[in-house]
Scaffold this active site. Structure first.
Site, PDB file in Angstrom:
ATOM      1  N   TYR A 151      78.946  44.616 113.134  1.00 41.60           N
ATOM      2  CA  TYR A 151      79.481  45.199 111.908  1.00 41.60           C
ATOM      3  C   TYR A 151      80.636  46.149 112.217  1.00 41.60           C
ATOM      4  O   TYR A 151      81.688  46.097 111.564  1.00 41.60           O
ATOM      5  CB  TYR A 151      78.367  45.932 111.161  1.00 41.60           C
ATOM      6  CG  TYR A 151      78.802  46.536 109.850  1.00 41.60           C
ATOM      7  CD1 TYR A 151      79.013  45.737 108.733  1.00 41.60           C
ATOM      8  CD2 TYR A 151      78.994  47.913 109.723  1.00 41.60           C
ATOM      9  CE1 TYR A 151      79.411  46.286 107.518  1.00 41.60           C
ATOM     10  CE2 TYR A 151      79.392  48.472 108.520  1.00 41.60           C
ATOM     11  CZ  TYR A 151      79.602  47.646 107.422  1.00 41.60           C
ATOM     12  OH  TYR A 151      80.002  48.194 106.229  1.00 41.60           O
ATOM     13  N   SER A 200      84.910  51.192 106.705  1.00 42.24           N
ATOM     14  CA  SER A 200      83.613  51.858 106.858  1.00 42.24           C
ATOM     15  C   SER A 200      83.775  53.005 107.839  1.00 42.24           C
ATOM     16  O   SER A 200      84.699  53.003 108.668  1.00 42.24           O
ATOM     17  CB  SER A 200      82.571  50.862 107.392  1.00 42.24           C
ATOM     18  OG  SER A 200      81.403  51.524 107.839  1.00 42.24           O
TER      19      SER A 200
END
Length: 259
Positions: free
Chosen positions: A156, A143
């Site tokens: 995250y 990501s």
């Protein structure tokens, strides 16, 4: 859709039953691969597998919890008995919104189990077969949060940072076995998860929030799952045989232009 020759190749996609995973599964099958869809949601995996077979593609579904090592070993061993493990795409993942103070221990454990341990479980289950083959491609879904700070994404970001560094480590350790390992780092991609998040948290303001979230990418829109799938098709193909140990942002300019 990009076109590559995956005839005779076996491709495993974790979290292949929805969102980016669905696009990955469909794209690889459309290019000739036999796709194994691994998902904890069996109904979702079945739906994608049916789409593929109706288009005369080859797909198999497996109910699999990537956080459970025994479950992963069972599924991978069954596939490896019948075919090579040519491509593994570690796409399964879960999200969490919150900074350090409002991230509970339970939140941390939940994200670690899927986003980090799940990737570890699948790579470990595949690596011995790939070593024996002296070939194989691993593609991990990282990501933009792996490499830059994103507000309210503490847990995250931690997990996706781990995915990025696991990618580098595996690429270095197994390069002499003919195994390549890379990662993709998407920015915000328009999936059913995004729509669900908006409707849950901003009822009555869905269109407004969709527009705001779209504009967080300098290019002015969210990415499309098929765009991520097209990049994956290249990175896992023989045309990318010289590419390993690298992360590929697909982010509408977010990392370089947003700062």
């Amino acid at each position: 859709m990009a076109s590559y020759d995956y005839n005779g190749k076996t491709v495993l996609v974790t979290g292949g039953g929805s969102g980016i995973g669905e696009a990955l599964s469909i794209a690889f099958a459309a290019n000739g691969a036999t796709v194994h869809i691994l998902d904890s949601n069996k109904d979702a995996a079945m739906n994608v597998a049916e789409k593929i077979t109706k288009s005369e593609g080859r797909a198999h579904l497996h109910s699999c919890d990537v956080s459970n090592q025994e479950d992963v070993k069972r599924v991978f061993a069954g596939i490896a008995e019948k075919s090579n493990l040519d491509v593994l795409i570690n796409n399964a993942g879960i999200a969490h919104v919150g900074n350090l103070e409002n991230t509970s221990e339970k939140d941390m454990d939940r994200l670690y189990a899927v986003n980090i341990k799940g990737v570890y479980n699948c790579m470990q289950a595949a690596i011995s077969k790939m070593k024996a083959q002296k070939s194989g491609v691993i593609l991990n879904m990282a990501s933009i949060a792996s490499s830059i700070g994103i507000a309210d994404r503490f847990a995250y970001s931690m997990t996706k940072g781990a995915v990025l560094t696991m990618t580098y480590s595996v690429a270095r350790d197994y390069i002499d076995f003919g195994i390549r390992c890379n990662s993709i780092s998407p920015a915000r991609v328009h999936t059913p998860f995004v729509d669900g998040f908006i409707s849950k948290n901003y009822p009555g303001k869905e269109a407004e929030m969709f527009g705001k979230l779209s504009k967080t990418q300098p290019i002015g829109r969210m990415g499309k799952p098929k765009e991520v799938a097209n990049l994956a098709l290249y990175l896992c193909s023989d045309e990318a045989a010289f590419v390993t140990g690298t992360d590929f942002p697909i982010d509408g300019g977010f990392i370089k232009l947003k700062q």
